[in-house]
Write an enzyme that holds these catalytic residues in place. Structure first.
Site: not given
Ligand code: PGA
Length: 250
Positions: A98, A168
């Site tokens: 992440h 992401e």
């Molecule tokens: P968010 O986070 O939906 O708050 O943008 C997503 C993540 O970090 O997995």
């Protein structure tokens, strides 16, 4: 209860939120979900309540995972939690790479690959996160950046059944700036063309989730994008009404 690799994945990353008392959220979430058998719902609470959550959700249709793991199984690594420990408390998944953990700990792609390998050794399914920063996107380097992350972070042992990818974009996480459909489509195409070049067998190509400011109003559109296998939800997963609304869209 088994993970069904043909169903979409709706994952909730609680980050550093959640106390013992948050277990009541599980009850309200289960009450609000109307279609639990239509997707794989996975919750990623903090380490301290994984065991409690795993017990509470046994046979409920919700899976539990951890937000990171060490790449070794045991040893003199003060403060670290290994994949074997996570597996030992009946979690089935682990997020690796992440962007928040990559940045806070200077994790390289190589370390992320070792973490994903540790997950495989311990029968956990890793969600390997990739995604570019605002700077990479502005310089037009986003595709090469993500391709290198895939090349270097995915273990040889990766298959569709044992690994999940999450795209992401860092600039979309926690900002309210969801990536535009066109940007997600372009990146997902890039991800699958890279995966196709890395893997000759289709069975070895993992599915790809999208994460970054997902909420009940934008999830339907994102889920309809070809090759998006589900969602990794941060902030909105903390609220059982919002999270169930996303799950119930499937
Ligand atoms: P968010 O986070 O939906 O708050 O943008 C997503 C993540 O970090 O997995």
């Amino acid at each position: 209860m088994t993970f069904n690799t043909d169903l979409p994945i709706i994952a909730g990353n609680w980050k550093m939120n959640g106390l013992n008392q948050s277990k009541k959220e599980i009850g309200s979430l289960l009450k609000k979900i109307t279609n639990i058998s239509k997707s794989n719902v996975i919750l990623f609470p903090p380490f301290t309540i994984i065991e409690t959550f795993a017990k509470l959700t046994e046979n409920s249709g919700i899976f539990i995972g951890a937000q990171d793991c060490h790449h070794e199984d045991y040893g003199a690594y003060t403060s670290a939690i290994s994949a074997s420990m996570i597996s030992d408390v009946n979690a089935k998944f682990v997020i690796v790479g992440h962007s928040e953990t990559r940045t806070a700990n200077n994790y390289t792609n190589n370390i992320i690959r070792l973490k994903a390998e540790a997950a495989h050794r311990n029968n956990l399914i890793p969600i390997v996160c990739v995604g570019e920063s605002d700077l990479h996107r502005k310089s037009g380097d986003q595709f090469n950046f993500v391709k290198a992350q895939l090349e270097e972070s995915l273990p040889q042992s990766t298959t569709r059944d044992n690994t999940i990818i999450a795209y992401e974009p860092i600039w979309a996480i926690g900002t309210g700036n969801t990536a535009a459909t066109k940007d997600i489509v372009e990146m997902v195409n890039c991800i699958f063309s890279k995966l196709n070049s890395m893997k000759s067998n289709k069975k070895d190509i993992p599915r790809c989730l999208y994460g970054g400011s997902v909420n009940p109003s934008n999830s339907r559109d994102i889920l309809s994008i070809e090759n998006i296998g589900g969602l990794l939800v941060g902030g909105a997963s903390l609220d059982s009404s919002q999270f169930s609304e996303i799950i119930n869209l499937i």
